[in-house]
Design a protein around this motif. Structure first.
Motif, PDB file in Angstrom:
ATOM      1  N   LEU A  62       8.371  11.004  -2.960  1.00 40.17           N
ATOM      2  CA  LEU A  62       8.513  10.194  -4.142  1.00 40.17           C
ATOM      3  C   LEU A  62       7.845  10.902  -5.292  1.00 40.17           C
ATOM      4  N   SER A  63       8.210  10.493  -6.490  1.00 42.58           N
ATOM      5  CA  SER A  63       7.570  11.095  -7.654  1.00 42.58           C
ATOM      6  C   SER A  63       7.361  10.038  -8.714  1.00 42.58           C
ATOM      7  N   SER A  64       6.393  10.245  -9.579  1.00 49.04           N
ATOM      8  CA  SER A  64       6.107   9.284 -10.633  1.00 49.04           C
ATOM      9  C   SER A  64       5.340   9.962 -11.751  1.00 49.04           C
ATOM     10  N   SER A  65       5.578   9.494 -12.962  1.00 49.77           N
ATOM     11  CA  SER A  65       4.789   9.981 -14.089  1.00 49.77           C
ATOM     12  C   SER A  65       3.681   9.001 -14.432  1.00 49.77           C
ATOM     13  N   CYS A  66       3.514   7.985 -13.596  1.00 47.62           N
ATOM     14  CA  CYS A  66       2.513   6.956 -13.848  1.00 47.62           C
ATOM     15  C   CYS A  66       1.109   7.548 -13.801  1.00 47.62           C
ATOM     16  N   MET A  67       0.305   7.261 -14.799  1.00 44.35           N
ATOM     17  CA  MET A  67      -1.045   7.795 -14.850  1.00 44.35           C
ATOM     18  C   MET A  67      -2.087   6.742 -14.507  1.00 44.35           C
ATOM     19  N   GLY A  68      -1.672   5.556 -14.085  1.00 45.30           N
ATOM     20  CA  GLY A  68      -2.610   4.497 -13.728  1.00 45.30           C
ATOM     21  C   GLY A  68      -3.080   4.629 -12.294  1.00 45.30           C
ATOM     22  N   ARG A  69      -3.860   3.676 -11.858  1.00 45.57           N
ATOM     23  CA  ARG A  69      -4.383   3.650 -10.499  1.00 45.57           C
ATOM     24  C   ARG A  69      -3.271   3.183  -9.563  1.00 45.57           C
ATOM     25  N   LEU A  70      -3.033   3.922  -8.500  1.00 46.90           N
ATOM     26  CA  LEU A  70      -1.940   3.625  -7.588  1.00 46.90           C
ATOM     27  C   LEU A  70      -2.392   3.560  -6.148  1.00 46.90           C
ATOM     28  N   GLN A  71      -1.625   2.807  -5.373  1.00 47.10           N
ATOM     29  CA  GLN A  71      -1.782   2.815  -3.931  1.00 47.10           C
ATOM     30  C   GLN A  71      -0.483   3.302  -3.327  1.00 47.10           C
ATOM     31  N   LEU A  72      -0.593   3.970  -2.196  1.00 48.59           N
ATOM     32  CA  LEU A  72       0.551   4.544  -1.511  1.00 48.59           C
ATOM     33  C   LEU A  72       0.563   4.039  -0.082  1.00 48.59           C
ATOM     34  N   ALA A  73       1.734   3.595   0.389  1.00 45.23           N
ATOM     35  CA  ALA A  73       1.905   3.241   1.796  1.00 45.23           C
ATOM     36  C   ALA A  73       2.612   4.400   2.479  1.00 45.23           C
ATOM     37  N   SER A  74       2.155   4.743   3.679  1.00 42.95           N
ATOM     38  CA  SER A  74       2.793   5.797   4.458  1.00 42.95           C
ATOM     39  C   SER A  74       3.131   5.254   5.842  1.00 42.95           C
ATOM     40  N   GLY A  75       4.319   5.622   6.316  1.00 43.03           N
ATOM     41  CA  GLY A  75       4.749   5.229   7.652  1.00 43.03           C
ATOM     42  C   GLY A  75       4.906   6.472   8.499  1.00 43.03           C
ATOM     43  N   SER A  76       4.699   6.315   9.809  1.00 42.61           N
ATOM     44  CA  SER A  76       4.690   7.484  10.680  1.00 42.61           C
ATOM     45  C   SER A  76       5.374   7.208  12.008  1.00 42.61           C
ATOM     46  N   TRP A  77       5.763   8.284  12.649  1.00 37.96           N
ATOM     47  CA  TRP A  77       6.309   8.197  14.001  1.00 37.96           C
ATOM     48  C   TRP A  77       5.231   7.755  14.992  1.00 37.96           C
ATOM     49  N   ASP A  78       3.957   7.758  14.575  1.00 38.58           N
ATOM     50  CA  ASP A  78       2.891   7.287  15.465  1.00 38.58           C
ATOM     51  C   ASP A  78       2.838   5.758  15.550  1.00 38.58           C
ATOM     52  N   GLY A  79       3.750   5.066  14.840  1.00 40.30           N
ATOM     53  CA  GLY A  79       3.839   3.611  14.916  1.00 40.30           C
ATOM     54  C   GLY A  79       2.858   2.882  14.014  1.00 40.30           C
ATOM     55  N   THR A  80       2.336   3.561  13.000  1.00 37.58           N
ATOM     56  CA  THR A  80       1.414   2.912  12.072  1.00 37.58           C
ATOM     57  C   THR A  80       1.932   2.991  10.638  1.00 37.58           C
ATOM     58  N   VAL A  81       1.474   2.032   9.839  1.00 37.30           N
ATOM     59  CA  VAL A  81       1.647   2.052   8.389  1.00 37.30           C
ATOM     60  C   VAL A  81       0.237   2.035   7.812  1.00 37.30           C
ATOM     61  N   LYS A  82      -0.023   2.958   6.900  1.00 39.96           N
ATOM     62  CA  LYS A  82      -1.341   3.020   6.268  1.00 39.96           C
ATOM     63  C   LYS A  82      -1.184   2.879   4.763  1.00 39.96           C
ATOM     64  N   VAL A  83      -2.170   2.226   4.150  1.00 39.55           N
ATOM     65  CA  VAL A  83      -2.197   2.068   2.700  1.00 39.55           C
ATOM     66  C   VAL A  83      -3.382   2.869   2.177  1.00 39.55           C
ATOM     67  N   TRP A  84      -3.097   3.712   1.173  1.00 42.58           N
ATOM     68  CA  TRP A  84      -4.080   4.636   0.600  1.00 42.58           C
ATOM     69  C   TRP A  84      -4.310   4.306  -0.859  1.00 42.58           C
ATOM     70  N   ASP A  85      -5.569   4.389  -1.291  1.00 41.53           N
ATOM     71  CA  ASP A  85      -5.903   4.278  -2.710  1.00 41.53           C
ATOM     72  C   ASP A  85      -5.928   5.696  -3.256  1.00 41.53           C
ATOM     73  N   LEU A  86      -4.982   6.003  -4.145  1.00 41.89           N
ATOM     74  CA  LEU A  86      -4.893   7.354  -4.700  1.00 41.89           C
ATOM     75  C   LEU A  86      -5.806   7.573  -5.889  1.00 41.89           C
ATOM     76  N   GLY A  87      -6.471   6.532  -6.370  1.00 41.54           N
ATOM     77  CA  GLY A  87      -7.352   6.682  -7.514  1.00 41.54           C
ATOM     78  C   GLY A  87      -6.543   7.062  -8.743  1.00 41.54           C
ATOM     79  N   GLU A  88      -7.112   7.846  -9.609  1.00 37.75           N
ATOM     80  CA  GLU A  88      -6.415   8.323 -10.794  1.00 37.75           C
ATOM     81  C   GLU A  88      -5.486   9.458 -10.389  1.00 37.75           C
ATOM     82  N   VAL A  89      -4.194   9.292 -10.631  1.00 35.62           N
ATOM     83  CA  VAL A  89      -3.206  10.295 -10.237  1.00 35.62           C
ATOM     84  C   VAL A  89      -3.502  11.643 -10.879  1.00 35.62           C
TER      85      VAL A  89
END
Length: 135
Positions: A62-89
């Protein structure tokens, strides 16, 4: 900025302006198959931007020009979904906005999924996250 999940269990950040990788971190124990932006409601800038999704040869991206605080969800073949705080992009991974290891801070892990996660979608307000996969 473009973020891409990879078969090596990492999430990579790429800069089109620099033409190179600007950071990466191990996000899962198996391939990172999908990513989705989540809006952090503490930032008006994050709530106002609509990131664009794209795909890459090494997974989903994915891509974004957003400069605010963002969170990212990631899914994996390991059967988990994780949510990450990316802080300032605009800050590189390893800055004060990231977790103690220099990686984005892990917010939560959803691990009661019956199999690998193949798709993620978030509602426009960021309050609902859907996952799809194969049991």
């Amino acid at each position: 900025l473009a973020l891409c999940g990879s078969y090596d269990a990492h999430i990579y950040a790429y800069s089109a302006a620099l033409g190179r990788t600007t950071g990466s971190f191990q996000a899962h124990n198996d391939a990172v198959s999908c990513l989705a932006w989540l809006k952090d409601h503490s930032s008006a800038a994050a709530a106002a931007e609509a990131p664009m999704l794209s795909s890459s040869g090494s997974g989903s991206g994915l891509s974004s020009s957003c400069m605010g605080r963002l969170q990212l969800a990631s899914g994996s073949w390991d059967g988990t979904v994780k949510v990450w705080d990316l802080g300032e992009v605009r800050q590189p991974w390893g800055s004060k906005a990231t977790g103690p290891s220099g990686s984005p801070a892990l917010v939560t892990t959803l691990s009661d999924l019956p199999g690998g996660v193949w798709a993620l979608a978030a509602s426009s307000d960021g309050k609902l996250l859907l996952s799809g996969g194969h049991a």
